[in-house]
Design a protein around this motif. Structure first.
Motif, PDB file in Angstrom:
ATOM      1  N   ARG A  62       0.857  -1.229  -0.071  1.00  9.46           N
ATOM      2  CA  ARG A  62       0.136   0.197   0.030  1.00  9.46           C
ATOM      3  C   ARG A  62       0.736   1.257   0.019  1.00  9.46           C
ATOM      4  NH1 ARG A  62      -2.908  -3.099  -1.361  1.00  9.46           N
ATOM      5  NH2 ARG A  62      -4.830  -3.995  -0.504  1.00  9.46           N
ATOM      6  N   ASP A  90       9.640  -4.033  -5.069  1.00  8.52           N
ATOM      7  CA  ASP A  90       9.739  -5.557  -4.457  1.00  8.52           C
ATOM      8  C   ASP A  90      10.525  -5.893  -3.465  1.00  8.52           C
ATOM      9  OD1 ASP A  90       7.242  -6.032  -5.798  1.00  8.52           O
ATOM     10  OD2 ASP A  90       8.306  -6.982  -7.570  1.00  8.52           O
ATOM     11  N   ARG A 202      -9.603 -14.627  -9.258  1.00  6.70           N
ATOM     12  CA  ARG A 202     -10.547 -14.349  -8.685  1.00  6.70           C
ATOM     13  C   ARG A 202     -11.933 -14.254  -9.857  1.00  6.70           C
ATOM     14  NH1 ARG A 202      -8.862  -9.336  -6.760  1.00  6.70           N
ATOM     15  NH2 ARG A 202      -9.666  -7.909  -8.269  1.00  6.70           N
ATOM     16  N   GLU A 238     -16.013 -14.025  -1.792  1.00  3.95           N
ATOM     17  CA  GLU A 238     -16.792 -13.196  -1.281  1.00  3.95           C
ATOM     18  C   GLU A 238     -17.966 -13.680  -0.698  1.00  3.95           C
ATOM     19  OE1 GLU A 238     -17.258 -10.052  -4.260  1.00  3.95           O
ATOM     20  OE2 GLU A 238     -15.069  -9.354  -3.895  1.00  3.95           O
ATOM     21  N   TYR A 257     -12.654 -11.677   0.595  1.00  6.63           N
ATOM     22  CA  TYR A 257     -13.353 -10.748   1.761  1.00  6.63           C
ATOM     23  C   TYR A 257     -14.295 -11.535   2.407  1.00  6.63           C
ATOM     24  CZ  TYR A 257     -11.571  -6.867  -1.245  1.00  6.63           C
ATOM     25  OH  TYR A 257     -10.865  -5.950  -1.956  1.00  6.63           O
TER      26      TYR A 257
HETATM   27  P1  C2E Z   1      -3.230 -10.103  -6.425  1.00  6.47           P
HETATM   28  O1  C2E Z   1      -1.612 -10.638  -6.217  1.00  6.47           O
HETATM   29  O2  C2E Z   1      -3.947 -11.141  -7.207  1.00  6.47           O
HETATM   30  O3  C2E Z   1      -3.710  -9.894  -4.939  1.00  6.47           O
HETATM   31  C1  C2E Z   1      -5.177 -10.040  -4.590  1.00  6.47           C
HETATM   32  C2  C2E Z   1      -5.956  -8.664  -4.898  1.00  6.47           C
HETATM   33  O4  C2E Z   1      -7.133  -9.012  -4.771  1.00  6.47           O
HETATM   34  C3  C2E Z   1      -5.633  -7.664  -3.644  1.00  6.47           C
HETATM   35  O5  C2E Z   1      -5.848  -6.369  -4.225  1.00  6.47           O
HETATM   36  C4  C2E Z   1      -6.581  -7.953  -2.607  1.00  6.47           C
HETATM   37  O6  C2E Z   1      -6.789  -6.769  -1.709  1.00  6.47           O
HETATM   38  C5  C2E Z   1      -7.957  -8.282  -3.739  1.00  6.47           C
HETATM   39  N1  C2E Z   1      -8.656  -9.013  -3.152  1.00  6.47           N
HETATM   40  C6  C2E Z   1      -8.615  -9.904  -1.979  1.00  6.47           C
HETATM   41  N2  C2E Z   1      -9.614 -10.667  -1.709  1.00  6.47           N
HETATM   42  C7  C2E Z   1     -10.784 -10.148  -2.588  1.00  6.47           C
HETATM   43  C8  C2E Z   1     -12.088 -10.501  -2.622  1.00  6.47           C
HETATM   44  O7  C2E Z   1     -12.745 -11.113  -1.688  1.00  6.47           O
HETATM   45  N3  C2E Z   1     -12.799  -9.480  -3.596  1.00  6.47           N
HETATM   46  C9  C2E Z   1     -12.078  -8.651  -4.254  1.00  6.47           C
HETATM   47  N4  C2E Z   1     -12.822  -7.867  -5.255  1.00  6.47           N
HETATM   48  N5  C2E Z   1     -10.775  -8.310  -4.210  1.00  6.47           N
HETATM   49  C10 C2E Z   1      -9.975  -8.983  -3.106  1.00  6.47           C
HETATM   50  P2  C2E Z   1      -4.459  -5.376  -4.192  1.00  6.47           P
HETATM   51  O8  C2E Z   1      -4.041  -5.471  -2.978  1.00  6.47           O
HETATM   52  O9  C2E Z   1      -5.138  -4.076  -4.527  1.00  6.47           O
HETATM   53  O10 C2E Z   1      -3.448  -5.822  -5.007  1.00  6.47           O
HETATM   54  C11 C2E Z   1      -3.655  -5.689  -6.435  1.00  6.47           C
HETATM   55  C12 C2E Z   1      -2.464  -6.376  -7.209  1.00  6.47           C
HETATM   56  O11 C2E Z   1      -1.443  -5.947  -7.231  1.00  6.47           O
HETATM   57  C13 C2E Z   1      -1.998  -7.730  -6.820  1.00  6.47           C
HETATM   58  O12 C2E Z   1      -3.131  -8.646  -7.165  1.00  6.47           O
HETATM   59  C14 C2E Z   1      -0.544  -7.960  -7.238  1.00  6.47           C
HETATM   60  O13 C2E Z   1      -0.772  -8.451  -8.881  1.00  6.47           O
HETATM   61  C15 C2E Z   1      -0.095  -6.682  -7.011  1.00  6.47           C
HETATM   62  N6  C2E Z   1       0.651  -6.490  -5.952  1.00  6.47           N
HETATM   63  C16 C2E Z   1       0.513  -6.091  -4.656  1.00  6.47           C
HETATM   64  N7  C2E Z   1       1.454  -6.031  -4.022  1.00  6.47           N
HETATM   65  C17 C2E Z   1       2.483  -6.179  -4.973  1.00  6.47           C
HETATM   66  C18 C2E Z   1       3.891  -6.334  -4.531  1.00  6.47           C
HETATM   67  O14 C2E Z   1       4.428  -5.922  -3.491  1.00  6.47           O
HETATM   68  N8  C2E Z   1       4.800  -6.507  -5.574  1.00  6.47           N
HETATM   69  C19 C2E Z   1       4.300  -6.580  -6.927  1.00  6.47           C
HETATM   70  N9  C2E Z   1       4.905  -6.966  -7.782  1.00  6.47           N
HETATM   71  N10 C2E Z   1       2.946  -6.749  -7.033  1.00  6.47           N
HETATM   72  C20 C2E Z   1       2.082  -6.572  -5.941  1.00  6.47           C
END
Ligand code: C2E
Ligand code: CA
Ligand code: CA
Ligand code: CA
Length: 276
Positions: A62, A90, A202, A238, A257
């Motif tokens: 975040r 990262d 998802r 969800e 969630y």
């Molecule tokens: P991801 O790795 O597929 O992470 C899951 C995303 O889905 C996360 O969004 C999470 O908050 C969200 N999520 C979890 N449960 C639910 C649910 O029940 N419903 C819905 N609608 N969403 C859910 P977030 O945190 O916004 O991350 C988005 C993407 O950003 C991640 O997808 C990942 O690909 C990338 N990301 C996040 N942190 C890092 C990091 O430190 N490094 C890199 N390279 N990519 C990152």
């Protein structure tokens, strides 16, 4: 008509320029955020579907913007990837993940934490060694760590990153193929995929019970897991209906969630404690 076309052209141009300017600002702010520790991690629990018991966490980055609001990674990870900032980001996230894992361990919570890695990182000379040396220096048992790489990125670069993924597995660190089902793995690769976990994307989970195709894809991934020895976890659960359908299909683990949102590390620790 000529005038109208001309106007439209000008408008189009201006919005492109606007986009470039915004991207430039975002990049500069992101560089600064990396310098000033404005990036932090939140943890989302992974659970056993039947019991609801926590089995691990995923670290998600975040960005606390200078004006106070939180920016989600979808808005800056792609920019960081194209601008050559992703590796620094990262490694920063990895460092935070390691220190949180250490602190949890000291407080008696020994659950694996996964961290996201861009395939760009793994292609960069030196990155892998840097990552491993940070992990070694942390003194954490490798079983408490797991790397997540998306299927789409992993498959494009499979030949170039599979050796590294295999090395992690041999060392005892989990390797999770993220957003599985969206990235066109070939069956030839599946049989010797350097991974321990498949994470069902998802989009399939959200259509469970509504789309026969989603149903079939989830079934197929679960069968691949059984057949080739991968743990399978469903992401983005969800609703109670989705949970029940997954249990009926024999899926063991999930994240979403319905169980918990991503939380600050202290809250995640509390969350687990309250559920034991
Ligand atoms: P991801 O790795 O597929 O992470 C899951 C995303 O889905 C996360 O969004 C999470 O908050 C969200 N999520 C979890 N449960 C639910 C649910 O029940 N419903 C819905 N609608 N969403 C859910 P977030 O945190 O916004 O991350 C988005 C993407 O950003 C991640 O997808 C990942 O690909 C990338 N990301 C996040 N942190 C890092 C990091 O430190 N490094 C890199 N390279 N990519 C990152
Ligand atoms: Ca992930
Ligand atoms: Ca995912
Ligand atoms: Ca995703």
């Amino acid at each position: 008509a000529a005038k109208r076309n001309g106007l439209r052209f000008v408008e189009y141009d201006r919005s492109q320029e606007q986009q470039m300017r915004e991207r430039y600002i975002l990049l500069n702010e992101l560089r600064q955020a990396l310098q000033t520790d404005a990036l932090h991690i939140v943890l989302q629990p992974k659970v056993e579907l039947i019991s609801g018991r926590a089995v691990g966490f995923e670290a998600l980055v975040r960005w606390q913007h200078a004006d106070g609001h939180i920016i989600n990674p979808d808005q800056f990870i792609p920019v960081a990837e194209t601008a050559g900032l992703i590796s620094e980001l990262d490694l920063n996230v990895l460092g935070q993940t390691l220190s949180v894992a250490r602190s949890f361990q000291q407080q008696g919570i020994t659950l694996p934490i996964s961290f996201n890695t861009s395939s760009i990182d793994l292609l960069l000379p030196g990155y892998f060694d840097e990552m491993l040396s940070m992990i070694r220096a942390s003194g954490l048992p490798p079983e408490l760590l797991e790397l997540e790489v998306t299927e789409s990125q992993a498959m494009v670069e499979y030949r170039n990153i599979s050796l590294q993924l295999r090395q992690l597995l041999e060392y005892g660190i989990g390797v999770s193929i993220d957003d599985f089902g969206t990235g066109y793995s070939s069956l030839a690769h599946i049989t010797d995929l350097a991974a321990s976990v498949l994470k069902i994307d998802r989009t399939f989970i959200s259509r469970l019970g509504e789309s026969e195709n989603a149903d079939h894809i989830v079934d197929m991934i679960l069968r691949l897991g059984d057949r080739f020895g991968f743990q399978v976890i469903a992401e983005g659960v969800e609703t109670e209906q989705q949970r029940q359908l997954l249990i009926d299909k024999g899926c063991l683990y999930a994240q979403g969630y319905l169980f918990a949102r991503p939380m600050k590390p202290e809250q995640a620790l509390e969350w687990v404690r309250n559920r034991r």
